[in-house]
Design an enzyme around this catalytic site. Structure first.
Site, short mmCIF file in Angstrom:
data_model
loop_
_atom_site.label_atom_id
_atom_site.label_comp_id
_atom_site.label_asym_id
_atom_site.label_seq_id
_atom_site.Cartn_x
_atom_site.Cartn_y
_atom_site.Cartn_z
N LYS A 134 1.99 15.51 -3.19
CA LYS A 134 0.89 15.62 -2.24
C LYS A 134 1.39 15.10 -0.91
CE LYS A 134 -2.16 13.06 -0.49
NZ LYS A 134 -2.05 13.62 0.88
N GLY A 145 -4.04 17.73 0.18
CA GLY A 145 -5.30 16.99 0.11
C GLY A 145 -5.22 15.72 0.93
N ASP A 146 -6.34 15.01 0.98
CA ASP A 146 -6.33 13.74 1.72
C ASP A 146 -6.25 12.57 0.72
OD1 ASP A 146 -8.87 13.71 0.68
OD2 ASP A 146 -9.87 14.04 2.61
N GLY A 167 -9.30 12.15 -1.59
CA GLY A 167 -9.42 13.22 -2.58
C GLY A 167 -8.22 13.24 -3.52
N VAL A 168 -7.32 14.19 -3.28
CA VAL A 168 -6.18 14.39 -4.20
C VAL A 168 -5.35 13.11 -4.36
CG1 VAL A 168 -4.09 15.75 -4.61
CG2 VAL A 168 -6.11 16.85 -3.66
N GLY A 169 -5.19 12.33 -3.28
CA GLY A 169 -4.40 11.09 -3.38
C GLY A 169 -4.97 10.15 -4.42
N GLU A 220 6.71 2.31 -0.93
CA GLU A 220 7.52 2.15 0.29
C GLU A 220 6.52 2.04 1.44
OE1 GLU A 220 10.71 1.87 0.37
OE2 GLU A 220 11.36 2.71 -1.55
N CYS A 273 8.89 3.21 9.91
CA CYS A 273 8.55 1.96 9.22
C CYS A 273 9.62 0.90 9.46
CB CYS A 273 8.40 2.24 7.74
SG CYS A 273 9.75 3.21 7.08
N GLU A 326 1.72 -3.70 12.54
CA GLU A 326 2.61 -2.56 12.75
C GLU A 326 1.91 -1.63 13.74
OE1 GLU A 326 3.01 0.22 9.48
OE2 GLU A 326 5.17 0.26 9.78
P1 NAD Z 1 -1.15 6.62 5.05
O1 NAD Z 1 -1.04 5.51 4.07
O2 NAD Z 1 -2.42 6.79 5.77
O3 NAD Z 1 -0.89 8.01 4.31
C1 NAD Z 1 0.28 8.26 3.55
C2 NAD Z 1 -0.07 9.22 2.43
O4 NAD Z 1 -0.96 8.58 1.53
C3 NAD Z 1 -0.75 10.49 2.89
O5 NAD Z 1 -0.32 11.55 2.07
C4 NAD Z 1 -2.23 10.18 2.63
O6 NAD Z 1 -3.01 11.32 2.41
C5 NAD Z 1 -2.13 9.35 1.38
N1 NAD Z 1 -3.22 8.40 1.16
C6 NAD Z 1 -3.95 7.73 2.10
N2 NAD Z 1 -4.85 6.93 1.49
C7 NAD Z 1 -4.68 7.09 0.15
C8 NAD Z 1 -5.33 6.54 -1.00
N3 NAD Z 1 -6.31 5.67 -0.89
N4 NAD Z 1 -4.90 6.94 -2.21
C9 NAD Z 1 -3.89 7.83 -2.35
N5 NAD Z 1 -3.26 8.39 -1.30
C10 NAD Z 1 -3.64 8.02 -0.06
O7 NAD Z 1 0.11 6.44 5.98
P2 NAD Z 1 0.59 7.38 7.17
O8 NAD Z 1 -0.28 7.04 8.32
O9 NAD Z 1 0.70 8.79 6.74
O10 NAD Z 1 2.09 6.87 7.40
C11 NAD Z 1 2.39 5.79 8.16
C12 NAD Z 1 2.70 4.58 7.31
O11 NAD Z 1 3.76 4.86 6.40
C13 NAD Z 1 3.18 3.41 8.12
O12 NAD Z 1 2.53 2.22 7.72
C14 NAD Z 1 4.66 3.36 7.81
O13 NAD Z 1 5.25 2.13 8.02
C15 NAD Z 1 4.71 3.80 6.42
N6 NAD Z 1 6.04 4.30 6.06
C16 NAD Z 1 6.83 3.57 5.21
C17 NAD Z 1 8.11 3.99 4.88
C18 NAD Z 1 8.98 3.20 3.95
O14 NAD Z 1 9.87 3.77 3.35
N7 NAD Z 1 8.78 1.91 3.79
C19 NAD Z 1 8.57 5.19 5.41
C20 NAD Z 1 7.77 5.93 6.26
C21 NAD Z 1 6.49 5.46 6.57
#
Ligand code: NAD
Length: 479
Positions: A174, A205-206, A209-211, A249, A282, A382
């Site tokens: 996803k 999905g978001d 939802g799918v997450g 991560e 990140c 961050e």
């Molecule tokens: P996000 O957490 O909002 O979303 C990431 C993914 O998780 C998306 O696919 C989103 O749809 C899904 N998601 C969101 N809430 C969820 C939930 N409750 N349950 C299941 N899935 C869910 O993050 P973002 O804004 O897309 O990415 C930025 C973040 O990612 C930053 O904090 C960054 O530091 C981190 N990041 C970490 C690494 C690493 O390897 N440590 C690498 C890249 C990005």
């Protein structure tokens, strides 16, 4: 507008169970560039069921067969690099040169490193040379949910899919709803690699939802997640009910310790690293800590460097930075810059508002704050934008204490020509990675963090280890 409403389930492209359109916004124009579907429980269930059905067959294949499959994925990926770069550039705003080289290039090198690591991996081995009767087997964890972010999208997708696939897992990807287009091209790549149906599935999905459905699904054995610490916590809680393995991560707040004896390019290198990908990494070195005797000169140099960073459209060739991903991120970054000013940090470059001449698009001014203290919001949160905080330190002990005084622990950086000092600091800094004097990690080195930055290690053999179970078999060699 691109119509990308279908999902890839059980080896074919299928319509969603219910229509639920979501527009993908081009951050440079603020206009929709594609429409996708946000999946529902029925779509998640169909993808998980396909992965579950494919699991016994795929995990029974030999490592050699799976390595051959990954080689086909690698070959197919090579034929689609231009398409992938264009998609990434359009959906998340990386300038096309960065998208082609770093963003798409990262995926290529991860796949290559997994092929090499899988060839050297000891899938089965005796416990010890003198205990051949006990066999240690590494085998697939099972059905894996792979949930990825938008900032380095193909980097994240390949790190998860490459390792999961070669270890014998089946999977549901996803991708982020902000950057689904490159992942859908990747699904076409997987299709071209001729894998058994159901081994790889993609549902858009978001998070809500799918997450969430994947994280709590009874037939998912493992969730591998990259994204925010907030979502990492939500996923861990959702997965706890069925005791899934959860690999995280998450975010970071890297310190970059610049000592007086650092090489002359250290400050400039740190600023440019911070601004790369518009600060949306990140592992960005967002807290530059400078030894007192070099502090004033470093602030001046950092401001001058940031002022020279060009901001412009992702479609234009060049080494400029593009917009940030969306309106929410843009507003969050503006608020944090204002907070920096309000809490007393000294603004020496950039500031709030759009860069001159850019009235549309989520563009942010490359910004540098000096005289930041570690209790300020901009030093703790961050920001995920092109915003650097500079702090002063007097002693090495103080520098280490302040660097470690953060909930995060992903990457820290050290700039010093004193090798003994570098070795001391490499041991004392609480992070999954320490990068010294601008030297990048070798091919196949593990990527990952500690504390609130997560618990996984991706890439090379460590990445494969994260996707295997270890089984001890006794009576193996006995008559
Ligand atoms: P996000 O957490 O909002 O979303 C990431 C993914 O998780 C998306 O696919 C989103 O749809 C899904 N998601 C969101 N809430 C969820 C939930 N409750 N349950 C299941 N899935 C869910 O993050 P973002 O804004 O897309 O990415 C930025 C973040 O990612 C930053 O904090 C960054 O530091 C981190 N990041 C970490 C690494 C690493 O390897 N440590 C690498 C890249 C990005």
């Amino acid at each position: 507008m691109l119509d990308k409403r279908q999902f890839y389930i059980n080896g074919v492209w299928v319509d969603p169970a219910h229509s639920n359109d979501h527009e993908v916004i081009d951050p440079a124009t603020e206009d929709a560039c594609a429409v996708i579907s946000l999946g529902a429980q029925a779509d998640t269930d169909a993808a998980v069921a396909a992965a579950k059905a494919a699991l016994p067959g795929w995990m029974a294949t030999s490592p050699e067969d799976r390595i051959a499959a990954l080689e086909r994925v690698y070959a197919a990926y090579k034929t689609r690099t231009e398409d992938l770069a264009k998609a990434i550039s359009t959906e998340m705003g990386a300038p096309i040169a960065l998208a082609s080289t770093s963003q798409v290039g990262a995926g290529l090198s991860h796949l290559k490193n997994f092929i090499a690591a899988a060839k050297a991996f000891e899938w089965e081995k005796p416990l010890n040379d003198d205990t051949p009767d006990t066999l240690i087997r590494h085998e697939a964890v099972g059905v894996c949910a792979l949930i990825t972010p938008w900032n380095w999208p193909m980097n994240q997708v390949t790190l998860k899919v490459g390792a999961a696939l070669v270890a014998g897992n089946t999977m549901v990807l996803k991708p982020s709803e902000e950057s689904p287009l490159d992942a859908m091209i990747f699904a076409e790549i997987m299709d071209a690699a001729d894998l058994p149906p159901g081994v790889f599935n993609l549902v858009n999905g978001d998070g809500a939802g799918v997450g969430s459905q994947l994280s709590s699904h009874p037939d998912v054995d493992m969730v591998s997640f990259t994204g925010s610490t907030r979502a990492g916590i939500a996923i861990s809680k959702a997965a706890a009910e069925s005791l899934k393995r959860v690999h995280l991560e998450l975010g970071g707040k890297g310190a970059n310790l610049v000592f007086a004896d650092a090489d002359e390019k250290a400050v400039k290198r740190g600023v440019l690293h911070m601004m790369n990908n518009s600060g949306q990494s990140c592992n960005a070195p967002s807290r530059m800590m400078v030894e007192a005797s070099r502090y004033d000169a470093a602030v001046e140099e950092a401001a001058a460097t940031a002022n020279k960073v060009q901001v412009g459209p992702p479609s234009e060739d060049g080494r400029h930075i593009g917009p940030v991903v969306n309106a929410t991120q843009w507003s969050k970054i503006q608020d944090l810059i204002q907070k920096g000013i309000d809490e007393g940090a000294r603004l020496v470059a950039g500031g709030t508002g759009r860069p001159d001449g850019l009235n549309k698009g989520f563009y942010v001014r490359p910004t540098v704050f000096a005289d930041v203290t570690n209790d300020m919001t901009i030093a703790r949160e961050e920001i995920f934008g092109p915003v650097l905080s500079i702090m002063k330190f007097e002693t090495e002990e103080e520098a280490v204490a302040v660097a470690n005084d953060t909930p995060y622990g992903l990457t820290n950086y050290v700039q010093s020509t004193d090798v003994d000092r570098r070795h001391r600091l490499a041991r004392q800094l609480r992070s999954g990675m320490v990068e010294m004097n601008g030297q990048s990690r070798g091919a196949g080195a593990p990527f990952g963090g500690m504390k609130a930055s997560g618990n996984g290690r991706e890439g090379g053999s460590w990445g494969i280890h994260d996707f295997v179970e270890v089984k001890a078999v006794s009576g193996w060699a006995s008559e």
